[in-house]
Enzyme design. Structure first.
Site, PDB file in Angstrom:
ATOM      1  N   ASP A  29      -8.632  -1.079   1.970  1.00  0.00           N
ATOM      2  CA  ASP A  29      -8.411  -0.457   0.789  1.00  0.00           C
ATOM      3  C   ASP A  29     -10.017  -0.656   0.018  1.00  0.00           C
ATOM      4  OD1 ASP A  29      -6.396   1.184   0.794  1.00  0.00           O
ATOM      5  OD2 ASP A  29      -5.307  -0.123  -0.522  1.00  0.00           O
ATOM      6  N   ASP A  65       0.815  -1.420   0.049  1.00  0.00           N
ATOM      7  CA  ASP A  65       0.087  -0.002  -0.009  1.00  0.00           C
ATOM      8  C   ASP A  65       0.849   1.261  -0.043  1.00  0.00           C
ATOM      9  OD1 ASP A  65      -2.432   1.442   0.279  1.00  0.00           O
ATOM     10  OD2 ASP A  65      -2.040   1.623   2.278  1.00  0.00           O
ATOM     11  N   THR A 120      -3.146   4.903  -3.940  1.00  0.00           N
ATOM     12  CA  THR A 120      -2.034   5.521  -3.358  1.00  0.00           C
ATOM     13  C   THR A 120      -0.652   5.337  -3.893  1.00  0.00           C
ATOM     14  OG1 THR A 120      -1.846   3.862  -1.781  1.00  0.00           O
ATOM     15  CG2 THR A 120      -3.126   5.919  -1.239  1.00  0.00           C
ATOM     16  N   THR A 121      -0.592   4.323  -4.680  1.00  0.00           N
ATOM     17  CA  THR A 121       0.804   3.975  -5.380  1.00  0.00           C
ATOM     18  C   THR A 121       0.740   4.725  -6.520  1.00  0.00           C
ATOM     19  OG1 THR A 121       0.486   1.888  -4.489  1.00  0.00           O
ATOM     20  CG2 THR A 121       2.305   2.216  -5.900  1.00  0.00           C
TER      21      THR A 121
END
Length: 539
Positions: free
Chosen positions: A407, A72, A105-106
């Site tokens: 997530d 994450d 988020t990446t």
């Protein structure tokens, strides 16, 4: 001499000034900007490898000696100890994306790094940072329009569709092979906590995830009812399961009162000693009687700091009264428990009334691999909450499963808030890139330059996906562009088969909000970094 790269204007200015001061100032500003961009780019390159279903995981070793394994982006950046101020902005960026969308988020970090690289090229061509920044702002607004036009409206009652997007979110995680279990679980959790009056406001704190080591992820279940991550206090032989319980949550202590100050009582003979013990016993008995009177037979006791919440004697009398006791309930669990059971916390023993208790069908202690937990099922007029029992073979897998489930729930939350979804597998990025490229041709001057750079920068997503999957990135991205130019807008990289396919048919979908917020936040971050021209350390 700085070479011709710096553009002619500043050279002329430097020549006109009597001393070389302006010259030096200019270089300084350029250096600060370049070092900022380099630092942020370096950080995003470190994370690039963990993008997508074939992405690698990072093993983070914390100062305390703990190890965290995660995929994450936000978690990785948060745990990394970043010193450079511009790189810190990337950490904030990932956190912002985590708050706004929860997933992606990446990608947001990778897009930001790629945009910075594009800006570096533009700055070295001699464009002014403000011009670049404004053009980026225009480009991102246009990009969001393109995404909106691609989006497919989604119906919240269509459970299959929601599960597809949850599974897509889980596909890049370690627990991807359990997607068929965790996906529906995430959907059901969110559906259970949605408040029909205010559907936009999904609070994920209403989902209680109890993690227990032992067993495999397959053993995880979404419970009907309430799970409390403590065991029943059965030291004095109290019951560990009760049928038709009336549950009371108390915030007072069942133990002899203490004075505020330290004090000693000197006892000189046995009669006094007996009297003290008798007083204590009577005090506790009177409390237990009042509790029993209210009809309560499951007692949850909040943790107390100042004195013991219960004593052995109290437990003994409670056990005699056939009351099941669960102690050490944390302060922050209280709200959740009250919401689920529909009971009120009781702050003083005189307030023990039947109407403050929660009713259920059964309360029992269940043993899981490590330690036991208390489960209360069949709750009457249960609040809108969900409890999940997560199992895993070791702590690292368990923590990662927890993050992945969170997530996935965020993805469903996005769909609830903004009911549109788009294809995944880098299809939207390529489409945006293509349409912005065409739009750039209609613009004039420096703006066209910047928009084109923005468009090219977005291709980092398909490039990285292909690279991480071990495909030939150049070839794949070129083919992908070709498909999109011919009007196949939902084509993306199918990582499992190593080819290009229509992502909607492959059920790879993601919420619109994840992608739009990623683009907007990344651009915002880039514009901030561009505007910084000097770093001033303040003692």
């Amino acid at each position: 001499g700085r070479g011709a790269g710096g553009g002619g204007g500043s050279m002329a200015a430097a020549a006109a000034a009597p001393s070389g001061e302006t010259h030096r100032e200019e270089t300084r500003k350029r250096d600060v900007r370049i070092s900022n961009i380099e630092a942020a780019k370096g950080l995003s390159d470190a994370i690039r490898t963990s993008l997508g279903p074939r992405g690698m995981d990072k093993m983070l070793q914390l100062g305390s000696g703990d190890v965290v394994i995660t995929n994450d982006g936000a978690t990785i950046l948060e745990k990394m100890d970043v010193v450079q101020p511009a790189a810190k902005m990337l950490v904030e960026l990932a956190k912002a994306q985590d708050a706004a969308a929860g997933d992606g988020t990446t990608s947001v970090t990778v897009i930001c790094g790629s945009l910075l690289k594009a800006c570096l090229d533009l700055l070295q061509k001699g464009l002014h940072p403000t011009v670049v920044s404004d053009a980026m702002g225009k480009a991102v607004t246009k990009a969001c329009e393109v995404l909106q036009n691609m989006a497919i409206p989604v119906d919240l009652n269509d459970r299959e569709q929601l599960i597809k997007s949850a599974i897509t979110s889980l596909s890049s995680k370690v627990v991807s092979q359990y997607g068929s279990l965790l996906g529906p679980m995430a959907v059901d959790c969110v559906m259970r906590v949605i408040d029909p009056q205010i559907p936009d406001n999904v609070d994920l704190r209403d989902v209680n995830i109890v993690k227990r080591v032992g067993g495999t992820i397959d053993d995880s279940v979404l419970e009907e009812g309430l799970l409390i991550a403590h065991k029943a206090a059965s030291k004095a032989g109290g019951p560990t399961s009760v049928n038709n319980p009336k549950v009371g949550l108390i915030q007072f202590c069942i133990s002899p009162p203490k004075t505020d100050m330290e004090n000693n009582i000197i006892v000189s003979d046995y009669q006094q000693m007996d009297r003290i013990l008798k007083e204590e016993r009577n005090y506790i008995l009177s409390i237990v009687k009042k509790i029993k009177q209210s009809g309560c037979n499951v007692l949850l006791i909040q943790k107390s700091i100042l004195r013991d919440a219960t004593t052995d004697m109290a437990l003994h009398y409670l056990a005699k009264a056939k009351i099941m006791v669960v102690k050490d309930i944390e302060r922050d669990e209280v709200e959740f428990i009250c919401k689920t059971l529909g009971c009120n916390p009781i702050a003083h023993v005189d307030h023990m009334k039947t109407e403050k208790l929660g009713m259920a069908a059964r309360a029992e202690e269940v043993s899981t691999g490590s330690g036991k937990i208390v489960r209360i099922s069949g709750i009457q007029n249960m609040g809108r909450t969900a409890s999940v029992l997560l199992r895993g073979s070791n702590k690292l897998v368990l923590d990662e499963a927890d993050r992945s489930l969170h997530d996935a729930m965020c993805v469903i939350r996005c769909l609830v808030q903004k009911q549109y979804m788009i294809a995944g597998g880098s299809a939207p990025e390529v489409e945006v890139s293509r349409q912005l490229g065409q739009w750039a041709k209609t613009l004039l001057g420096a703006e066209a330059f910047c928009v084109r750079a923005f468009a090219e920068a977005l291709e980092v997503i398909p490039f990285t996906l292909a690279e991480n999957a071990g495909l030939n990135p150049m070839q794949i991205v070129t083919e992908l562009r070709n498909h999109h130019a011919q009007g196949a807008t939902n084509h993306g990289i199918n990582v499992r088969k190593g080819t290009l396919t229509n992502m909607l048919e492959e059920n790879v979908v993601q919420p619109l909000q994840v992608t739009t917020s990623a683009l907007m936040l990344a651009t915002e971050c880039v514009r901030m970094i561009l505007k910084i021209d000097d770093v001033v350390p303040v003692r």
